[in-house]
Design a protein around this motif. Structure first.
Motif: not given
Length: 247
Positions: A146, A76-77, A193, A79, A73, A103
């Motif tokens: 995800p 950093h998340r 994030p 989106f 993974e 993510y």
């Protein structure tokens, strides 16, 4: 090495029990045999290297060899807020975004979207998109699947992006200068994030770009001198983030 996902409760005493549709896939599609190695991930975020012990009609038993301490993974998340695009384009974006470590994905109904979905169609599409995300997560060796959200409005998307991320990147075809893009990405704090907002096939509407420029969380950036299609812009931005920020 093949990748599968399982629930936390299916892991006990150094063994993992696989049930459901993956049993048929392991048994009849992959034709795996006892002793073959697989990688298993669960919702807690843990992953394990295992080998097949026994294949039965309704379950597959695996023995855990060792945990995967490195994982796959992104630190950093990320989106991805993707403007709704035509079916195959949207599916391509989801597949490639998952491979690149996103993510979560949030489809967005923007002013210039070619596609318009009612509530029923939106939920049907979301179910299919989630299946594509799961397949891509298995193929790319992700440690989690995800989530693909149901489509949201532009106003909802902007509010959600500001809530979820410290920084919202907005690639825009009329923005010029990769120097600024490098500076923005280079300034992202470790582990912070990040949200990426991609316009639809018709591009961002002027009022959407105006609201982005007025937001303290958003940074309008360039992806280079050429105009990218909507299905290219998201993966291109994610690839930049991986190159700059991944270990």
């Amino acid at each position: 090495m093949y990748q599968f996902f399982t629930e936390n409760e299916q892991i006990c005493d150094g063994r993992i029990r696989i049930t459901g549709s993956d049993v048929n896939h392991i048994k009849n599609v992959l034709r795996m045999r006892p002793g073959e190695q697989v990688r298993i991930s669960c919702p807690s975020g843990s992953s394990f290297f295992c080998h097949v012990e026994e294949i039965q009609t309704d379950c597959v038993s695996l023995a855990i060899d060792r945990p995967d301490d490195c994982g796959t993974e992104f630190a950093h998340r990320v989106f991805l807020f993707q403007g709704l695009a035509k079916g195959d384009k949207m599916e391509l974006v989801i597949q490639k975004a998952v491979e690149l470590g996103v993510y979560a994905l949030i489809p967005v109904a923007m002013k210039n979207c070619v596609v318009q979905l009612d509530e029923k169609k939106a939920r049907e599409r979301t179910k299919r998109w989630q299946a594509i995300a799961e397949s891509a997560a298995k193929q790319s060796g992700r440690s989690l699947i995800p989530e693909v959200h149901v489509p949201v409005s532009w106003r909802e998307a902007l509010a959600l992006a500001e809530e979820l991320a410290e920084l919202v990147l907005v690639p825009y075809e009329n923005e010029r200068g990769l120097t600024h893009t490098r500076e923005v990405i280079g300034g992202i704090a470790e582990g912070a994030p990040v949200a990426v907002m991609i316009g639809p096939e018709g591009g961002f509407a002027p009022e959407e770009i105006k609201s982005v420029r007025e937001s303290a969380h958003c940074r309008v950036i360039s992806l280079g001198r050429r105009i990218l299609r909507t299905e290219t812009a998201g993966p291109a931005t994610l690839a930049m983030l991986v190159y700059a920020l991944d270990d």
